[in-house]
Design a protein around this motif. Structure first.
Motif, PDB file in Angstrom:
ATOM      1  N   ARG A 237       0.779  -1.209  -0.124  1.00  0.00           N
ATOM      2  CA  ARG A 237      -0.158   0.161   0.009  1.00  0.00           C
ATOM      3  C   ARG A 237       0.783   1.136  -0.051  1.00  0.00           C
ATOM      4  NH1 ARG A 237      -1.364   3.469   2.939  1.00  0.00           N
ATOM      5  NH2 ARG A 237      -0.118   2.852   4.864  1.00  0.00           N
ATOM      6  N   LYS A 238       1.814   1.346   0.812  1.00  0.00           N
ATOM      7  CA  LYS A 238       2.921   2.411   0.810  1.00  0.00           C
ATOM      8  C   LYS A 238       3.452   2.582  -0.462  1.00  0.00           C
ATOM      9  CE  LYS A 238       4.279   1.718   5.652  1.00  0.00           C
ATOM     10  NZ  LYS A 238       5.598   1.279   6.627  1.00  0.00           N
ATOM     11  N   LEU A 239       3.753   1.485  -1.178  1.00  0.00           N
ATOM     12  CA  LEU A 239       4.355   1.501  -2.462  1.00  0.00           C
ATOM     13  C   LEU A 239       3.418   2.041  -3.538  1.00  0.00           C
ATOM     14  CD1 LEU A 239       6.686   0.865  -4.501  1.00  0.00           C
ATOM     15  CD2 LEU A 239       5.509  -1.125  -4.682  1.00  0.00           C
ATOM     16  N   GLY A 240       2.345   1.984  -3.309  1.00  0.00           N
ATOM     17  CA  GLY A 240       1.256   2.558  -4.138  1.00  0.00           C
ATOM     18  C   GLY A 240       1.086   3.884  -3.940  1.00  0.00           C
ATOM     19  N   VAL A 241       1.169   4.347  -2.769  1.00  0.00           N
ATOM     20  CA  VAL A 241       1.012   5.819  -2.337  1.00  0.00           C
ATOM     21  C   VAL A 241       2.133   6.600  -3.110  1.00  0.00           C
ATOM     22  CG1 VAL A 241       1.031   7.647  -0.484  1.00  0.00           C
ATOM     23  CG2 VAL A 241      -0.344   5.357  -0.001  1.00  0.00           C
ATOM     24  N   ILE A 242       3.098   6.172  -3.040  1.00  0.00           N
ATOM     25  CA  ILE A 242       4.345   6.814  -3.476  1.00  0.00           C
ATOM     26  C   ILE A 242       4.275   6.757  -5.099  1.00  0.00           C
ATOM     27  CG2 ILE A 242       6.964   6.792  -3.633  1.00  0.00           C
ATOM     28  CD1 ILE A 242       6.958   5.981  -0.702  1.00  0.00           C
TER      29      ILE A 242
ATOM     30  N   GLU B 297       7.628   5.186 -17.088  1.00  0.00           N
ATOM     31  CA  GLU B 297       8.055   3.567 -17.272  1.00  0.00           C
ATOM     32  C   GLU B 297       8.602   2.893 -16.154  1.00  0.00           C
ATOM     33  OE1 GLU B 297      11.014   2.705 -20.615  1.00  0.00           O
ATOM     34  OE2 GLU B 297       9.699   4.028 -21.669  1.00  0.00           O
ATOM     35  N   ALA B 298       9.437   3.682 -15.127  1.00  0.00           N
ATOM     36  CA  ALA B 298       9.899   3.087 -14.076  1.00  0.00           C
ATOM     37  C   ALA B 298       8.885   2.802 -13.052  1.00  0.00           C
ATOM     38  CB  ALA B 298      10.980   4.272 -13.540  1.00  0.00           C
ATOM     39  N   VAL B 299       7.708   3.416 -13.020  1.00  0.00           N
ATOM     40  CA  VAL B 299       6.387   3.224 -12.058  1.00  0.00           C
ATOM     41  C   VAL B 299       6.083   1.728 -12.449  1.00  0.00           C
ATOM     42  CG1 VAL B 299       4.217   3.689 -11.479  1.00  0.00           C
ATOM     43  CG2 VAL B 299       6.017   5.385 -11.208  1.00  0.00           C
ATOM     44  N   LEU B 300       5.825   1.659 -13.862  1.00  0.00           N
ATOM     45  CA  LEU B 300       5.507   0.390 -14.279  1.00  0.00           C
ATOM     46  C   LEU B 300       6.164  -0.678 -14.205  1.00  0.00           C
ATOM     47  CD1 LEU B 300       3.506   1.509 -17.513  1.00  0.00           C
ATOM     48  CD2 LEU B 300       2.610   0.851 -15.272  1.00  0.00           C
ATOM     49  N   THR B 301       7.576  -0.363 -14.362  1.00  0.00           N
ATOM     50  CA  THR B 301       8.742  -1.523 -14.041  1.00  0.00           C
ATOM     51  C   THR B 301       8.639  -2.033 -12.609  1.00  0.00           C
ATOM     52  OG1 THR B 301      10.023  -0.358 -15.344  1.00  0.00           O
ATOM     53  CG2 THR B 301      11.140  -1.806 -14.326  1.00  0.00           C
ATOM     54  N   ALA B 302       8.280  -0.922 -11.664  1.00  0.00           N
ATOM     55  CA  ALA B 302       8.436  -1.249 -10.400  1.00  0.00           C
ATOM     56  C   ALA B 302       7.335  -2.454 -10.203  1.00  0.00           C
ATOM     57  CB  ALA B 302       8.207   0.005  -9.639  1.00  0.00           C
ATOM     58  N   LEU B 303       6.037  -1.907 -10.592  1.00  0.00           N
ATOM     59  CA  LEU B 303       4.984  -2.938 -10.424  1.00  0.00           C
ATOM     60  C   LEU B 303       5.271  -4.302 -11.139  1.00  0.00           C
ATOM     61  CD1 LEU B 303       2.042  -0.214 -10.512  1.00  0.00           C
ATOM     62  CD2 LEU B 303       2.667  -1.685  -8.574  1.00  0.00           C
ATOM     63  N   ASP B 304       5.879  -4.310 -12.229  1.00  0.00           N
ATOM     64  CA  ASP B 304       6.096  -5.466 -13.088  1.00  0.00           C
ATOM     65  C   ASP B 304       6.928  -6.332 -11.973  1.00  0.00           C
ATOM     66  OD1 ASP B 304       5.807  -7.006 -15.393  1.00  0.00           O
ATOM     67  OD2 ASP B 304       8.056  -6.550 -15.617  1.00  0.00           O
TER      68      ASP B 304
ATOM     69  N   PRO C 105      -4.679  -8.563  -5.899  1.00  0.00           N
ATOM     70  CA  PRO C 105      -5.829  -7.527  -5.821  1.00  0.00           C
ATOM     71  C   PRO C 105      -5.240  -5.973  -5.564  1.00  0.00           C
ATOM     72  CG  PRO C 105      -6.281  -9.458  -4.490  1.00  0.00           C
ATOM     73  CD  PRO C 105      -4.941  -9.537  -4.781  1.00  0.00           C
ATOM     74  N   ALA C 106      -4.162  -5.978  -4.705  1.00  0.00           N
ATOM     75  CA  ALA C 106      -3.567  -4.512  -4.486  1.00  0.00           C
ATOM     76  C   ALA C 106      -2.848  -4.194  -5.613  1.00  0.00           C
ATOM     77  CB  ALA C 106      -2.601  -4.678  -3.313  1.00  0.00           C
ATOM     78  N   ILE C 107      -2.358  -4.723  -6.557  1.00  0.00           N
ATOM     79  CA  ILE C 107      -1.530  -4.568  -7.671  1.00  0.00           C
ATOM     80  C   ILE C 107      -2.554  -4.113  -8.702  1.00  0.00           C
ATOM     81  CG2 ILE C 107      -0.031  -5.397  -9.336  1.00  0.00           C
ATOM     82  CD1 ILE C 107       1.450  -6.946  -7.556  1.00  0.00           C
ATOM     83  N   PHE C 108      -3.629  -4.865  -8.739  1.00  0.00           N
ATOM     84  CA  PHE C 108      -4.761  -4.727  -9.917  1.00  0.00           C
ATOM     85  C   PHE C 108      -5.345  -3.217  -9.325  1.00  0.00           C
ATOM     86  CE2 PHE C 108      -5.296  -9.131 -10.799  1.00  0.00           C
ATOM     87  CZ  PHE C 108      -5.053  -9.144 -11.929  1.00  0.00           C
ATOM     88  N   GLU C 109      -5.362  -2.779  -7.992  1.00  0.00           N
ATOM     89  CA  GLU C 109      -6.097  -1.871  -7.389  1.00  0.00           C
ATOM     90  C   GLU C 109      -5.430  -0.302  -8.021  1.00  0.00           C
ATOM     91  OE1 GLU C 109      -7.145   0.410  -3.461  1.00  0.00           O
ATOM     92  OE2 GLU C 109      -6.535  -1.887  -3.216  1.00  0.00           O
ATOM     93  N   GLN C 110      -3.911  -0.826  -7.873  1.00  0.00           N
ATOM     94  CA  GLN C 110      -2.831   0.100  -8.078  1.00  0.00           C
ATOM     95  C   GLN C 110      -3.167   0.775  -9.546  1.00  0.00           C
ATOM     96  OE1 GLN C 110      -0.930   1.931  -5.549  1.00  0.00           O
ATOM     97  NE2 GLN C 110      -0.813   3.191  -7.507  1.00  0.00           N
TER      98      GLN C 110
ATOM     99  N   VAL D  62      -1.488  -3.813 -19.096  1.00  0.00           N
ATOM    100  CA  VAL D  62      -0.880  -4.731 -18.005  1.00  0.00           C
ATOM    101  C   VAL D  62      -1.868  -5.307 -17.210  1.00  0.00           C
ATOM    102  CG1 VAL D  62       0.496  -4.615 -15.986  1.00  0.00           C
ATOM    103  CG2 VAL D  62       1.185  -3.249 -17.820  1.00  0.00           C
ATOM    104  N   VAL D  63      -3.159  -4.686 -16.860  1.00  0.00           N
ATOM    105  CA  VAL D  63      -3.997  -5.308 -15.933  1.00  0.00           C
ATOM    106  C   VAL D  63      -4.792  -6.411 -16.858  1.00  0.00           C
ATOM    107  CG1 VAL D  63      -6.470  -4.822 -15.265  1.00  0.00           C
ATOM    108  CG2 VAL D  63      -4.866  -3.186 -14.845  1.00  0.00           C
ATOM    109  N   VAL D  64      -5.045  -6.337 -18.301  1.00  0.00           N
ATOM    110  CA  VAL D  64      -5.522  -7.253 -18.775  1.00  0.00           C
ATOM    111  C   VAL D  64      -4.750  -8.763 -18.757  1.00  0.00           C
ATOM    112  CG1 VAL D  64      -6.175  -8.191 -21.130  1.00  0.00           C
ATOM    113  CG2 VAL D  64      -6.919  -6.110 -20.317  1.00  0.00           C
TER     114      VAL D  64
END
Length: 1692
Positions: free
Chosen positions: A1278-1283, A1314-1321, A1339-1344, A1391-1393
């Motif tokens: 969750r913290k990561l998402g906030v940032i 790109e960096a943000v997506l890489t992080a989630l990836d 679920p949290a990743i999806f939410e983000q 990415v979601v799909v």
């Protein structure tokens, strides 16, 4: 005997027959005795009465011849001691008769004498009769008889006392009888005495009676007696037999009770008499002083005092007081002369004087007799100068002071031999106020040979020659001084020797015995009592003296007194005597403050001593002395000249002599002595030369000094003595030496005061002599070094007068150099304390502010380095301290000189100095770095530090060994003292401490205000740590980290944050400052970047070593805190660098992207330095990792870390997690802080982080995640998402936008996105590979991601910052540009799909209703459709929805029962609804092709419903199916839009869409296999809808037909009606097949209701419609049946 008897019988044959007969029978008797007895003599003695009888009878005849014969015979008997007591009595009686008849007087005396001397048989009355007989014979008319009798009396008296002495001897040792009762008044018989003693007692008592003119008790028969004879007898007894009086109390009693009162009584006329009162009516004639008695009385008194002083203390006090009175000027001259002689007698007996002092002066209520004696002498001498000689006038009539024949003749007459030897000298010896007095030789020194006291034969008082009294008094004075001083000094010396023998001098003074203390008190009292009088007399005599020998004697007396007082520690008298000598050395009335202040209590002051006034007469100025020199006085105000006389020079020599021989006791008087000498030296014009020796030189100003030849020859001698005086200081003891030094110091102080305000020539006497004294006492320099140098340093070297100051510095440096060069024993190398002591003043000179002194000091250091550099040893710290004592106010040249010294040290002397000093070298080099006078020196000194570190590295082993040895010693000392070891960085090993000091110094330089110094020292520091850090032991790293690195980071951070933001105008001259460095803040930013990077690099390269420290975790936290605060700094350069450091400690190196190429950064104001790959900097040195030194050290400390640290094992990795979590928290806090929007109301210039910064921040995450993934929780996610969300929301400043945003036509992601997506990836890949429990995070990743998807429709807000679209932003204004988020959102959606595709079946995904979220999110773009910011968005949304549903629906059906998807269905229905029947109108410019494409999409959606949803209606909530039906229903009815043109209408009506909808509806009405109630239900729904729909279509068609009149209806409407009619017929068929119970009654109703409508349509004109209508109406015939009656209450 027989012969004698025969002769007697022969003589008496005729005239005296009885006698003859007696003689005859005597012969017979003797014969018989001889025959019978063996011991004839004893037998004779027994019968002596009979034997003697014939001779006595013979004497009775009064015939001279017979008498003589008899007396001879008797004498013979006596001489053989054969006379018994009785016989003796008879003999005496016979002699008495002869005496009364005046016969054979001389023979009688002889017989008595023989009788009394040969034996002791005569006692008591017999004896007294014998003595009276002698006395009687003394007063005959015949002179010869008289004299013989006098002699006999004297001898008899002696015999009586001798007998007593012999008797005492015999009885010695027998038990003593009890002493008699004191004060026995019965004077006749003293029962306790033994016989001889009794005789002696009676005799002495009667002598007293006789002198007192009273009747005797025992000497019965005395007729007459003279006082003079009585006194002489008394004197001889007292003088010869003192023991008798001291041993027997009876005799003592006599002395006290009889003798003393007698003497006092006889003295009375002398006391009352006053000179000149003779003319008045005189009383009784005896009242006038009578010379013979007076003189004898004085003799008696002398004896009494000499022998019985201890018995007669009180009486002696009276006698002495009388003596003193006799010296009065009013007494007759002869009386004074005799008194002076008596006093002289006392003066030569120092022990007696001491007794006086003890008995009187030291007692509380007693007369101060000793003081009075001395004062009386003094007054006496003064009176001689003041009153002319009146005595001689009275006695001889010669005029006073006349040196004519009178006195001389008288003197020769009365003085016998004395007169001859002591004639008058050629000239007057004393001259004062026109009175001159000659001096004669009175007696040999030390013996009082009196002249007038011996004149026993004179009756008239003799005349006294001029000068006699003065001579005696002068001798008495000198003898007294000599006696007292020699006695006390003898005893002092003895005592010192004993003390030395007793304790080898080690015992403290307190060990003195009580009697020693008492003795000291007595001596001190003696001196205290006599010094005033002596000084008064001697000063007067010295002033009056015209005679060189007399002067010499007086000076000698003063000198010995001064020395004695000094030895006894009596300061005031000592100073007084010395002052007298000093005054006499200087010209009269010479103003010298030391003397006048000291002598203020002496000069011109009257001492009143018990009524006796002693006036100290001030020296007379009318001197008749020969002048030998004229010179200038040494004063502040210039005066005229002054003259010196020969006597002054003589006194000066005495003064030198005093200082030379008695320097040890001078103490504080050195000040007087030296002050006087200084003035004399100045007057004589002596000036100092090399080494402080005074040489005759010309005076600088004023009339030149005039010296006579006499003194010219003396000058070299005086100069020599002066030098010798200070040379001889090497023989003084330590205390005296200190006094000498103190005196010189205070002299020097005065000299300095004199030249303080003016530029006069200073008197350098004191400074020169201080130097000289120091140089000659080199062997014990320690004891005088401190006071000596302290004075030179604190006073002389700081003096405003340059010449004075120069001499001071000269003296100090000369002493130091001499001290170092001197061959001490033990040598300096073994005597560290001394070595340091000698060098200390060199250091002290640093405190002097005058540049000339500092220059001299540094020159001295250079000389010492060059001459003794190799042997400085323990002195190094001091020398280095001097070099390093630089201050910014000292000016460049001094700093440069000092720096030369330092360079010399570093290049030449590092190996020779003790290793303990290396630390100081580092400190000194550091201080040169810190000085701000000369930038080049600062930079060079940093270079020196690098050289020093190299030296440490090369000599590591030797240094370590030596330091450890030293450490062990210090440790031991510290333990003994019981205190902890005090040195910087203590627990670390000493060699490491050396490094730590070096690092600490560099650390200080790293925060210097000058950027160049900071940069240079920063690079040097990190390079040395990198290059040589391997040498440090592990625990030391702890200190490096905390005390050095972190401390430095703190300071830098503080300075950076407080640095000035003002622009610095170009740095002086033509130096331009680059705009990235034109404020202090920017310059500090560079330092911060350098420092942080350096520290991070150390943490990176040395991490495994550091990790073994106990508090690595804490250090790590601190480092992270620094990184965080730097990252949050408002300076882009710093913040970006901080992230680089963060990356480095996570061991990340990111590849550089195009956008991050340096050109792009420069435009953003980020200097390129930070972009360099982080390679170790440093002056091109290779990194020394493992070389021999390090290996050796590693072997030395087995526990030490090896030079190369092995990588940690897996076990250790586990321990790291804490570190990484800490890093994660830091990352999170940084992210939170920097992405938090500025508060509302903030100014326009609120700080917003730059894109590269944010990109770097986000790029850190993947690497960080690798470390924390094992414990990464939902909360963290969750913290990561906030940032991430925050970072993506940050706008870009308009001036940077061109480099980050593409031109807005292209849809590209920024590097941050790109960096943000890489992080989630990274995260989702990790979950995918990780254990199952991680899947809850999906679920949290999806939410983000879905949040990001929303950006496509509503871009995020960044606080209240207004953003503009990039096209409208003006370049170079402070505006913020919003990014284009569409590409980002779309990529997120993809990415979601993609992700959903992988994870649809996961439990978490199902539980958390991810599908619903996706649908909910997609509703927004789907609903907006044409209103979306980008067209691509909704298209992507639809395709994504279709993909997702194709995956998700089967899952939903599968889990239908669980109810987890219940809420999804309405959401889905709404989504379909919003999309298929959108409220947004398509844009006007939409082409037909585009529209058809879009319709095809709609059709695709309906097809999905028909294939994926409706077939499975049984698993789907009813109301959802209802909603779908309604929707299909709605879709299949054409909704026209009136705006369409006719041409377009065909297309725009979405005919295909309607058709598909209707088909789907129909398809669901033919459910022939309605096996389950569920299926039936869905069919009923579909049917109901279908029928409703048919009703609507038909109605509308009818209306349209009616309205259109002749006009044919539109094509699609016709098609639709036909389609409906076909559908109705199909429906009818299927109803037929269905079981009646399966069909809802509602349905039947609806079907039947349709019929009328169908019928109405028959009127239509279209053939196609009619055909279809016919088919539809056909099947209704089946429903036409007769009605069935209702059954009521069981009846039909």
């Amino acid at each position: 005997m027989q012969t004698d008897l025969r002769s007697l019988s022969m003589e008496c044959k005729k005239k005296f027959p009885p006698v003859k007969e007696a003689a005859e029978s005597g012969i017979v008797k003797i014969k018989t005795i001889a025959a019978r007895s063996t011991d004839i003599l004893a037998a004779l003695k027994e019968n002596s009465s009979e034997v003697v009888q014939p001779f006595l009878m013979g004497c009775g005849t009064k015939e001279p011849k017979i008498t003589q014969l008899c007396l001879a015979a008797i004498q013979r008997l006596m001489s053989h001691e054969v006379v018994s007591e009785a016989a003796a009595g008879n003999i005496i009686n016979m002699l008495w008769q002869l005496m009364e008849n005046g016969l054979e007087e001389l023979k009688l005396l002889q017989t008595v004498l023989v009788l009394l001397t040969t034996n002791t048989v005569v006692h008591d009355e017999v004896l007294s009769k014998a003595i009276v007989l002698c006395f009687r014979l003394h007063f005959t008319k015949d002179n010869i008889t008289n004299n013989t009798a006098a002699a006999t009396v004297r001898q008899v008296v002696t015999v009586v006392f001798e007998r007593m002495v012999a008797e005492d001897e015999r009885f010695k040792g027998m038990a003593e009888e009890p002493p008699p009762v004191q004060g026995n008044s019965n004077r006749r018989t003293v029962s306790t005495l033994r016989p001889s003693a009794k005789d002696a007692y009676m005799l002495f008592q009667d002598l007293c009676q006789l002198v007192n003119a009273d009747a005797p008790y025992w000497l019965v028969g005395m007729t007459e007696m003279t006082r003079t004879f009585g006194l002489e007898l008394l004197e001889s007894v007292l003088n010869d037999f003192p023991g008798v009086f001291l041993q027997h109390q009876e005799f003592s009693f006599l002395l006290k009770e009889r003798v003393c009162p007698l003497v006092i009584k006889l003295f009375s006329p002398n006391i009352k008499f006053r000179q000149g009162s003779t003319s008045s009516a005189s009383p009784a004639p005896m009242e006038k002083p009578y010379f013979p008695i007076c003189m004898r009385l004085l003799r008696v008194v002398s004896v009494l005092i000499k022998h019985f002083y201890s018995l007669l203390v009180t009486e002696c006090e009276i006698f002495l007081s009388l003596l003193v009175k006799f010296l009065d000027g009013e007494k007759p001259q002869w009386l004074r002369a005799v008194a002076v002689e008596s006093v002289h007698r006392l003066c030569v007996q120092p022990h007696l004087l001491r007794s006086f002092c003890q008995s009187y002066d030291m007692k509380q209520h007693s007369t101060k007799v000793f003081r009075d004696i001395v004062n009386a002498l003094g007054s006496f001498i003064q009176s001689l100068f003041i009153v002319p000689n009146a005595g001689s006038q009275a006695s001889t009539g010669t005029p006073a002071g006349g040196s004519g024949s009178g006195p001389q003749a008288a003197m020769q007459a009365g003085q016998g031999a004395v007169g001859v030897s002591g004639g008058l000298t050629g000239q007057a010896a004393f001259e004062y106020r026109n009175i001159s007095i000659p001096l004669m030789t009175v007696s040999v020194q030390g013996s009082a040979k009196a002249t007038y006291l011996e004149m026993l034969d004179k009756v008239e008082p003799p005349s006294i020659p001029e000068g006699y009294a003065m001579s005696v008094a002068f001798s008495a004075l000198l003898d007294m001084v000599r006696g007292i001083t020699s006695m006390i000094e003898r005893e002092l010396t003895r005592e010192e020797e004993e003390a030395a023998a007793r304790g080898n001098g080690n015992q403290p003074a307190s060990a003195e015995s009580p009697q020693d203390l008492l003795a000291h008190q007595v001596w001190e009292e003696m001196v205290s009592a006599c010094w005033c009088g002596l000084l008064a007399a001697l000063s007067l005599l010295l002033d009056a003296s015209m005679d060189e020998t007399a002067t010499e004697n007086i000076l000698k007396a003063e000198l010995t007194m001064a020395s004695l007082c000094g030895r006894l520690g009596l300061v005031t008298p000592r100073d007084a005597f010395i002052t007298a000598i000093c005054k006499a050395s200087l010209p009269p009335h010479y103003a010298l403050t030391v003397l006048s202040s000291n002598a203020s209590n002496l000069s011109n002051k009257t001492y009143s001593i018990q009524g006796q006034t002693v006036q100290i007469i001030s020296p007379s100025s009318e001197s008749h002395q020969q002048v030998v020199a004229v010179g200038q006085p040494l004063t502040v105000q210039p005066q005229g000249t002054v003259v010196l006389t020969a006597k002054n020079i003589q006194c000066m020599r005495t003064l030198l002599n005093l200082a030379h021989c008695h320097g040890a006791v001078l103490g504080t008087s050195w000040q007087l002595v030296l002050a006087t000498l200084q003035h004399l030296v100045w007057i004589l014009g002596l000036k100092p030369g090399i080494g402080g020796v005074l040489k005759p030189g010309r005076a600088v100003e004023g009339p030149s000094t005039v010296l006579t030849t006499a003194v010219m020859t003396d000058l070299p001698v005086i100069s020599n003595i002066l030098s010798r005086l200070f040379e001889s200081s090497q023989y003084l003891d330590d205390v005296s030496l200190h006094h000498l030094i103190n005196a010189l110091c205070s002299l020097s102080m005065e000299a300095m005061d004199m030249v303080c305000g003016n530029n006069k020539e200073p008197s350098l006497f004191a400074v020169a002599k201080l130097l000289e004294t120091g140089l000659v006492n080199m062997d014990r320099i320690e004891i005088l070094w401190r006071p000596l140098t302290a004075h030179l340093l604190e006073k002389v070297c700081q003096h405003p007068n340059a010449r004075m100051r120069e001499w001071g510095a000269e003296a100090v440096t000369a002493l130091i150099k001499a001290g170092l060069a001197y061959k001490h024993d033990p040598p300096l190398s073994q005597n560290q304390r001394l070595h340091l002591l000698l060098l200390n003043p060199l250091r002290e000179l640093s405190n002097v502010l005058h540049a000339d002194i500092r220059q001299k000091q540094l020159e001295c250091v250079l000389q010492i380095l060059q001459s003794q550099g190799d042997s400085l040893g323990p002195g190094w710290p001091l020398v280095l301290g001097v070099i390093g004592a630089i201050r910014n106010d000292q000016g460049e040249s001094l700093i440069r000189t000092a720096f030369q010294c330092l360079q010399l040290v570093v290049t030449d002397f590092l190996p020779t100095m003790p290793c303990t000093c290396l630390q100081i070298v580092v400190g000194v080099a550091g201080s040169f770095g810190l000085q701000n006078q000369e930038l080049n020196i600062s930079l060079t000194s940093i270079g020196l530090l690098w050289n020093i570190s190299d030296y440490f590295f090369q000599r590591a082993e030797t240094i370590t060994v030596e330091l450890e040895k030293e450490e062990a010693i210090q440790q031991k000392q510290a333990q003994e003292k019981g205190e902890p070891l005090n040195r910087p960085f203590h627990p670390a090993p000493p060699f490491d401490c050396l490094w730590l000091c070096l690092y600490a110094k560099l650390g200080e330089l790293c925060v210097d205000p000058r950027p160049a110094v900071r940069k240079s020292s920063g690079q040097t520091m990190f390079s040395t740590i990198a290059a040589h850090g391997t040498l440090l032991q592990q625990p030391t790293w702890h200190i490096v980290v905390w005390k050095v690195l972190f401390h430095l980071l703190d300071c830098v951070r503080k300075s950076s944050t407080t640095a000035d933001k003002e622009k610095i105008e170009s740095g002086g001259g033509n130096i331009l400052i680059h705009h990235s460095r034109d404020t202090a803040e920017k310059q500090w930013a560079e330092t911060w970047v350098l420092t942080l990077a350096g520290v991070a690099r150390i943490f990176n390269t040395r991490r495994y070593l550091l990790q073994q420290l106990g508090d690595f975790f804490k250090a790590w936290e601190v480092l992270l805190d620094h990184i965080q605060s730097a990252a949050l700094s408002k300076n882009n350069e710093v913040s970006l660098a901080a992230l680089k450091s963060f990356q480095e400690i996570l061991q990340i190196v990111t590849p550089i992207k195009d956008t991050e190429k340096p050109e792009a950064l420069i435009a953003m104001g980020v200097p390129p330095v930070i972009m360099d790959p982080l390679a170790p900097s440093g002056p091109g040195r290779p990194l020394l990792r493992s070389d021999s030194v390090a290996e050796h050290l590693a072997q030395r400390y087995n526990n030490g870390v090896q030079a190369q640290t092995p990588p940690p094992t897996a076990g250790e990795e586990m321990d790291d997690s804490g570190l990484w979590w800490s890093a994660w928290n830091t990352w999170y806090r940084t992210g939170m802080e920097c992405t938090r929007p500025p508060p509302t109301g903030a100014d326009k210039l609120a700080f917003i982080p730059s894109q590269p910064f944010l990109t770097a921040l986000v790029q850190i995450f993947p690497a960080l995640y690798q470390h924390v993934k094992s414990g990464f929780s939902m909360e963290d996610l969750r913290k990561l998402g906030v940032i991430l969300h925050g970072a993506v929301s940050v706008p870009i400043s308009s001036d940077a936008s061109p480099f980050i945003l593409p031109s807005f036509t292209e849809a590209v992601l920024t590097s941050l996105q790109e960096a943000v997506l890489t992080a989630l990836d990274v995260l989702q890949k990790a979950i995918c590979l990780g254990p199952e429990n991680l899947q809850v995070m999906y679920p949290a990743i999806f939410e983000q991601l879905l949040l990001f998807v929303e950006f496509s429709c509503k871009p995020p807000q960044y606080g209240k910052v207004e953003t503009k679209h990039v096209a409208n932003a003006k370049y170079n204004q402070a505006e913020w540009v919003a990014l284009n988020y569409v590409p980002f959102a779309e990529r997120s959606l993809e990415v979601v799909v993609d992700l959903y595709h992988k994870t649809a079946c996961h439990k978490a995904v199902i539980n958390e209703k991810v599908l619903q979220s996706i649908i909910k999110t997609l509703r927004m773009p789907l609903g907006l459709k044409y209103a979306c910011p980008a067209e691509s968005t909704w298209k992507l949304a639809v395709s994504s929805l279709l993909k997702v549903l194709s995956i998700g629906l089967p899952v939903a059906r599968q889990h239908a029962s669980s109810g987890k998807f219940d809420t999804m269905w309405p959401e889905l229905a709404n989504a379909f609804e919003d999309f298929l029947f959108t409220k947004s109108t398509p844009p006007d410019n939409l082409s037909i092709q585009e529209f058809q494409k879009n319709e095809a999409v709609d059709v695709e959606v309906v097809q999905l419903i028909s294939t994926e949803i409706l077939p499975f209606a049984s698993f789907i909530p009813k109301d959802f199916v209802g909603q779908i039906m309604t929707m299909l229903n709605k879709g299949s009815i054409h909704s026209q839009s009136s705006s369409f043109t006719e041409a377009e209408i065909d297309v725009r009506m979405r005919e295909d869409f309607s058709k598909v909808c209707f088909e789907t509806l129909l398809q669901f009405s033919f459910s022939n296999k309605a096996s389950t109630p569920q299926e039936g239900y869905i069919s009923r729904m579909a049917l109901s809808v279908l029928l409703q729909r048919a009703q609507d279509v038909l109605r509308r068609y009818m209306e349209d037909e009616r309205l259109s009149g002749r006009c044919p209806l539109p094509r699609q409407q016709v098609t639709e009606i036909i389609f409906v009619l076909k559908a109705v017929s199909t429906l009818m068929d299927s109803l037929k097949k269905t079981q009646p119970e399966n069909v809802d009654s509602n349905t039947w109703a609806q079907v039947i209701a349709l019929y009328p409508t169908l019928v109405e349509c028959i009127t239509c004109s279209s053939s196609e419609v009619s055909l279809a209508l016919k088919e539809a109406l056909g099947p209704f015939k089946d429903f036409m049946q007769p009605p069935v009656s209702k059954v009521q209450n069981g009846e039909s």
